[in-house]
Design an enzyme around this catalytic site. Sequence first.
Site, PDB file in Angstrom:
ATOM      1  N   SER A  98       0.853  -1.181   0.000  1.00 34.48           N
ATOM      2  CA  SER A  98       0.000   0.000   0.000  1.00 34.48           C
ATOM      3  C   SER A  98       0.891   1.234   0.000  1.00 34.48           C
ATOM      4  CB  SER A  98      -0.887   0.002   1.251  1.00 34.48           C
ATOM      5  OG  SER A  98      -1.524   1.258   1.419  1.00 34.48           O
TER       6      SER A  98
ATOM      7  N   TYR B 152      -2.565  -0.876  10.079  1.00 33.49           N
ATOM      8  CA  TYR B 152      -2.564  -1.202   8.650  1.00 33.49           C
ATOM      9  C   TYR B 152      -1.289  -0.691   7.993  1.00 33.49           C
ATOM     10  CZ  TYR B 152      -4.074  -1.665   3.805  1.00 33.49           C
ATOM     11  OH  TYR B 152      -4.150  -2.014   2.482  1.00 33.49           O
TER      12      TYR B 152
END
Length: 246
Positions: free
Chosen positions: A153, A166
């Site tokens: 990401s 995350y």
Amino acid sequence: MFDYQAPDNLLDKRIILVTGAGAGIGRTAAISFAAHGATVILLGRTEDKLEQVYDEIEAAGYPQPALIPFNLETAGETDYDNLAATLEQEFGRLDGILHNAGVLGLRTPIESYDPTVWQQVLQINVNAAFMMTQALLSLVQESTDASVVFTSSGVGRQGRAYWGAYSVSKFATEGMMQVLADELEHSGNVRVNCINPGATRTNMRATAYPGENPATNPTPEEIMPLYLFLFGPDSKGTNGQSLNAQ
């Protein structure tokens, strides 16, 4: 968008395992791999969703997939050993693993982050990917041309406020990919890379950005060129890279 035109038979006779195959990018990747000739192993937590993907692949006349319900949050070493034994007995090798499954956790400051949720995110996004890779690596090394792909990401390259566990999990994913890629650099038959899907029209994206119009983002189908490239023979020699699907 990553510019690659995949031939129809790109993945003929390849055996590829996809985690989180029941929905979102994992579902789309599994169907796309099957459409290009791969035997896909659908792994995920929710059996009903996996069965829907299975039925769609079969109805399209693609190679018959396999279906494995598996809970990445609760699985232990024995579960991974049993998974490896099952796949060895059924297939004898793996030509690819797409580590797609993941959870978002909370969008909140570190100061108030729930430790239980923190542990859950790291367990699913990092520890499970490590344990599965370790358990299945011998099967991957049986292939003459194998690809292991982790999902990263943008917040795994540059930390951002409120992305908490995350973001940290994706930094760890990038590091795990780099370590494994370096270890296998001279194997000659296994390459290891990361994909950053970017903003994509998925439920996770909608949860992270509830005020965003989903139509402004590409669909999972639109970002598949990079996935196909990395699992096909054209990416041989691409190793230790973190690549953007968009």
